[in-house]
Enzyme design. Structure first.
Site, PDB file in Angstrom:
ATOM      1  N   TYR A   1       0.807  -1.224   0.000  1.00 10.02           N
ATOM      2  CA  TYR A   1       0.000   0.000   0.000  1.00 10.02           C
ATOM      3  C   TYR A   1       0.832   1.262   0.000  1.00 10.02           C
ATOM      4  CZ  TYR A   1      -3.811  -3.175   0.570  1.00 10.02           C
ATOM      5  OH  TYR A   1      -4.709  -4.191   0.359  1.00 10.02           O
TER       6      TYR A   1
ATOM      7  N   ASP B   1      -6.225  -7.157   4.417  1.00 11.07           N
ATOM      8  CA  ASP B   1      -7.288  -6.628   3.564  1.00 11.07           C
ATOM      9  C   ASP B   1      -8.091  -7.793   2.981  1.00 11.07           C
ATOM     10  OD1 ASP B   1      -8.837  -4.934   2.089  1.00 11.07           O
ATOM     11  OD2 ASP B   1      -7.253  -4.269   0.725  1.00 11.07           O
TER      12      ASP B   1
ATOM     13  N   ASP C   1      -1.905 -18.717   2.872  1.00 12.62           N
ATOM     14  CA  ASP C   1      -2.779 -19.576   2.057  1.00 12.62           C
ATOM     15  C   ASP C   1      -3.490 -20.602   2.939  1.00 12.62           C
ATOM     16  OD1 ASP C   1      -0.096 -20.211   2.285  1.00 12.62           O
ATOM     17  OD2 ASP C   1       0.084 -21.218   0.370  1.00 12.62           O
TER      18      ASP C   1
ATOM     19  N   LYS D   1       3.823 -14.962   4.862  1.00 13.84           N
ATOM     20  CA  LYS D   1       4.222 -15.809   3.731  1.00 13.84           C
ATOM     21  C   LYS D   1       5.756 -15.839   3.736  1.00 13.84           C
ATOM     22  CE  LYS D   1       3.153 -18.135  -0.043  1.00 13.84           C
ATOM     23  NZ  LYS D   1       2.367 -19.385  -0.028  1.00 13.84           N
TER      24      LYS D   1
END
Ligand code: NAD
Length: 333
Positions: free
Chosen positions: A123, A227, A203, A170
């Site tokens: 962002y 988000d 995930d 991740k």
């Protein structure tokens, strides 16, 4: 009297902020609204979607309620939402996800909170093109912001008697950026031995949330994963029309629904005002108006028992107006 900045916003924004104004009026909440325009109306009036008057008003009042603001896809001005969070250093995005009785029979006991880092990650909007066929984005993660959001998440857990914090990452692939995020959360977690701490790869977390959402309590994420996961979690409780949020800084807080301006239903009178009303419950709690917050929360829970007045997103045949009227009628119970 608390003075609160009110930004009606774009699309369904004016329809649902009007509901909050009327409900607060009936609640006799000691709030005086200072209305300012951002988004499409502000472009017409000031030539920019985020004029200085908006920032000045929020800085002065320290608290704001904001309707959603449209951001053009793939072109045009930078997101007002992202700029606002950055300029006011609203570093924590707090998104409680709580089932409403009788709304989604599949999951009746979801009560989790997603805490999303709100100032960096993708962002930052740092992108560049190498040539016509190749573009890159820079993902920024800092120790300072990661530790700050970790501290916020663990303090939140402690304050609200929450038992577990799950960090989402991740770091198996993004070894430097998510690696740093994870290391920062781990460091801070050591100061909160009474709060259980666990880590999940994003995930896997997405699947776990769909299979076993009741198992989660406080979830802390970098900006982008937060988000995405908060929209997913909103889906589990019946949709975006129910999911509230708050952007919190050290001294300033801006309350808004998780959802956007919903241009597909704007002006049709069928927007669900509950997400913004639940954000307003959070606003009342922030202002330490606990009795009024409880009253409004209870009225929402009772109102949705009447399936006839629900808006179409909740599979009802009602309108914004019918849902508002029912909530208002429940305020005196
Ligand atoms: P959206 O959240 O506006 O809508 C997604 C879907 O959910 C649509 O089908 C919409 O009709 C439905 N929906 C959302 N809120 C609802 C409500 N209160 N009642 C009933 N149905 C509701 O997402 P989008 O369509 O991807 O985005 C539209 C615009 O909003 C974009 O310009 C986006 O950038 C912006 N946006 C703004 C914010 C914000 O202001 N904080 C957040 C997200 C998206």
């Amino acid at each position: 009297m608390h003075k609160v900045t009110l930004i009606p916003g774009d699309g369904i924004g004016p329809e649902i902020t009007q509901v909050v104004i009327e409900v607060f009026d009936k609640l006799k909440a000691p709030i005086s609204w200072e209305m300012v325009d951002a988004g499409a109306k502000a472009i017409k009036k000031y030539g920019t979607p985020l004029p200085e008057v908006v920032l000045e008003s929020i800085k002065r009042n320290k608290v704001a309620l904001k309707g959603p603001i449209t951001t053009p896809v793939g072109e045009g001005f930078r997101s007002v939402n992202v700029t606002l969070r950055e300029k006011l250093n609203l570093y924590a995005n707090l998104r409680p996800v709580k089932s409403l009785p009788g709304i989604n029979n599949k999951f009746e006991k979801i009560d989790l909170v997603i805490i999303r880092e709100n100032t960096e990650c993708l962002y930052k909007g740092i992108e560049y093109s190498i040539d016509e066929s190749t573009s890159c984005a820079v993902r920024v993660i800092t120790r300072a912001a990661s530790e700050k959001i970790a501290k916020y998440a663990f303090d939140y857990a402690r304050r609200h008697d929450r038992k577990k914090v799950t960090a989402v990452h991740k770091a198996n692939i993004q070894k430097l950026t998510d690696g740093l995020f994870l290391q920062s959360i781990r460091n801070i977690s050591n100061n909160y031995p009474e709060v259980e701490y666990e880590e999940k790869i994003v995930d896997n977390m997405s699947m776990q949330l769909v299979l076993n959402p009741e198992k989660y309590d406080v979830i802390v994420c970098p900006n982008l994963y937060g988000d995405i996961l908060s929209d997913l979690a909103a889906g589990l409780i019946g949709g975006l029309g129910l999911a509230p949020g708050a952007n919190i800084g050290d001294e300033i807080a801006v309350f808004e629904a998780v959802h956007g301006s919903a241009p597909d239903i704007a002006g049709k009178g069928i927007a669900n005002p509950i997400a913004l009303l639940r954000s307003s419950v959070m606003l009342l709690e922030y202002l330490e108006e606990y009795q009024l917050a409880k009253k409004l929360e209870f009225a929402i829970e009772k109102a949705v028992e009447d399936k006839n007045i629900l808006t179409p997103d909740l599979k009802g045949k009602g309108t914004t107006e019918s849902l508002k009227n029912k909530i208002i009628s429940m305020l005196d119970l």
